[in-house]
Design an enzyme around this catalytic site. Sequence first.
Site, PDB file in Angstrom:
ATOM      1  N   HIS A   1      -4.085   0.975   7.944  1.00  0.00           N
ATOM      2  CA  HIS A   1      -2.716   1.506   7.917  1.00  0.00           C
ATOM      3  C   HIS A   1      -2.613   2.664   6.922  1.00  0.00           C
ATOM      4  O   HIS A   1      -2.098   3.731   7.255  1.00  0.00           O
ATOM      5  CB  HIS A   1      -1.735   0.384   7.553  1.00  0.00           C
ATOM      6  CG  HIS A   1      -0.314   0.848   7.428  1.00  0.00           C
ATOM      7  ND1 HIS A   1       0.695   0.393   8.250  1.00  0.00           N
ATOM      8  CD2 HIS A   1       0.267   1.737   6.584  1.00  0.00           C
ATOM      9  CE1 HIS A   1       1.829   0.996   7.916  1.00  0.00           C
ATOM     10  NE2 HIS A   1       1.606   1.810   6.898  1.00  0.00           N
ATOM     11  N   GLU A   2      -3.109   2.443   5.716  1.00  0.00           N
ATOM     12  CA  GLU A   2      -2.983   3.468   4.659  1.00  0.00           C
ATOM     13  C   GLU A   2      -3.860   4.687   4.948  1.00  0.00           C
ATOM     14  O   GLU A   2      -3.431   5.820   4.745  1.00  0.00           O
ATOM     15  CB  GLU A   2      -3.327   2.891   3.286  1.00  0.00           C
ATOM     16  CG  GLU A   2      -2.418   1.760   2.819  1.00  0.00           C
ATOM     17  CD  GLU A   2      -0.936   2.091   2.917  1.00  0.00           C
ATOM     18  OE1 GLU A   2      -0.551   3.259   2.762  1.00  0.00           O
ATOM     19  OE2 GLU A   2      -0.154   1.159   3.183  1.00  0.00           O
TER      20      GLU A   2
ATOM     21  N   HIS B   1      -2.493   7.209   7.248  1.00  0.00           N
ATOM     22  CA  HIS B   1      -1.575   8.188   6.639  1.00  0.00           C
ATOM     23  C   HIS B   1      -2.343   9.453   6.229  1.00  0.00           C
ATOM     24  O   HIS B   1      -1.793  10.546   6.265  1.00  0.00           O
ATOM     25  CB  HIS B   1      -0.896   7.606   5.389  1.00  0.00           C
ATOM     26  CG  HIS B   1       0.278   6.713   5.691  1.00  0.00           C
ATOM     27  ND1 HIS B   1       1.407   7.150   6.360  1.00  0.00           N
ATOM     28  CD2 HIS B   1       0.522   5.414   5.389  1.00  0.00           C
ATOM     29  CE1 HIS B   1       2.274   6.158   6.459  1.00  0.00           C
ATOM     30  NE2 HIS B   1       1.765   5.079   5.888  1.00  0.00           N
TER      31      HIS B   1
ATOM     32  N   GLY C   1       0.832  -1.196   0.000  1.00  0.00           N
ATOM     33  CA  GLY C   1       0.000   0.000   0.000  1.00  0.00           C
ATOM     34  C   GLY C   1       0.864   1.243   0.000  1.00  0.00           C
ATOM     35  O   GLY C   1       2.023   1.201   0.417  1.00  0.00           O
TER      36      GLY C   1
ATOM     37  N   GLN D   1       2.860   9.971   1.339  1.00  0.00           N
ATOM     38  CA  GLN D   1       4.173   9.317   1.276  1.00  0.00           C
ATOM     39  C   GLN D   1       4.961   9.680   0.021  1.00  0.00           C
ATOM     40  O   GLN D   1       6.146   9.354  -0.076  1.00  0.00           O
ATOM     41  CB  GLN D   1       4.010   7.787   1.352  1.00  0.00           C
ATOM     42  CG  GLN D   1       3.444   7.316   2.681  1.00  0.00           C
ATOM     43  CD  GLN D   1       3.301   5.813   2.711  1.00  0.00           C
ATOM     44  OE1 GLN D   1       2.307   5.263   2.251  1.00  0.00           O
ATOM     45  NE2 GLN D   1       4.311   5.127   3.222  1.00  0.00           N
TER      46      GLN D   1
ATOM     47  N   CYS E   1       6.271  -0.085   7.171  1.00  0.00           N
ATOM     48  CA  CYS E   1       5.789   1.055   6.399  1.00  0.00           C
ATOM     49  C   CYS E   1       6.942   1.554   5.537  1.00  0.00           C
ATOM     50  O   CYS E   1       8.072   1.650   6.007  1.00  0.00           O
ATOM     51  CB  CYS E   1       5.330   2.148   7.361  1.00  0.00           C
ATOM     52  SG  CYS E   1       4.776   3.645   6.540  1.00  0.00           S
ATOM     53  N   LEU E   2       6.647   1.862   4.282  1.00  0.00           N
ATOM     54  CA  LEU E   2       7.714   2.331   3.383  1.00  0.00           C
ATOM     55  C   LEU E   2       8.314   3.645   3.869  1.00  0.00           C
ATOM     56  O   LEU E   2       9.450   3.965   3.526  1.00  0.00           O
ATOM     57  CB  LEU E   2       7.167   2.486   1.956  1.00  0.00           C
ATOM     58  CG  LEU E   2       6.685   1.190   1.288  1.00  0.00           C
ATOM     59  CD1 LEU E   2       6.099   1.484  -0.087  1.00  0.00           C
ATOM     60  CD2 LEU E   2       7.808   0.162   1.180  1.00  0.00           C
TER      61      LEU E   2
END
Length: 186
Positions: free
Chosen positions: A140-141, A144, A45, A50, A98-99
């Site tokens: 999670h996404e 953000h 994701g 991000q 997480c990226l």
Amino acid sequence: MVLPIYVYGQPVLRKVAEDIDPAYPNLKELIENMFETMDKADGVGLAAPQIGLPIRVVVVNLDVLSEDFPEYKGFRKAYINAHILEVGGEEVPMEEGCLSLPGIHETVKRGSKIRVKYLDEELNPHEEVVEGYLARVMQHEFDHLEGKMFIDHLSPLRKQMIKGKLSALLKGKAHCTYKVKTVHHK
Ligand code: NI
């Protein structure tokens, strides 16, 4: 086009993202770039903050998990103007990464069932109840989009344990295979 991923410490990751107008310029291209960026980084994701944009756009690819979860075969979706309306079900612990937090993996408890609303890539509105792994990834996404990261859900003790890793990221020391933007190189 693969874009650099903004890493912990970048202020955009702490902003509440805004809904976009359906006429947002080059939305198709933006979504394509987000898919490419996520794939390159082996993510499941990616949220627009991000890549430095405080807007409510998210891409998810669960196809990579289809060996373990056959129901996700071919699952690649974009969510526009995405909002969580309700979180429920059981609290389930699961390890997350997480990226924007390279090198950090921690167990996070989240509800097993959510109700969400969003527009799909064709800008059709949806409201649905989601469960299972997708509910985890969406929470999670979509976090953000509220300026939240998964580390915000950790206990004070776990937060203390990763303090060193977080301050390394703030110093621009991100060890990962994909292109990033830390606070130290602009
Ligand atoms: Ni993330």
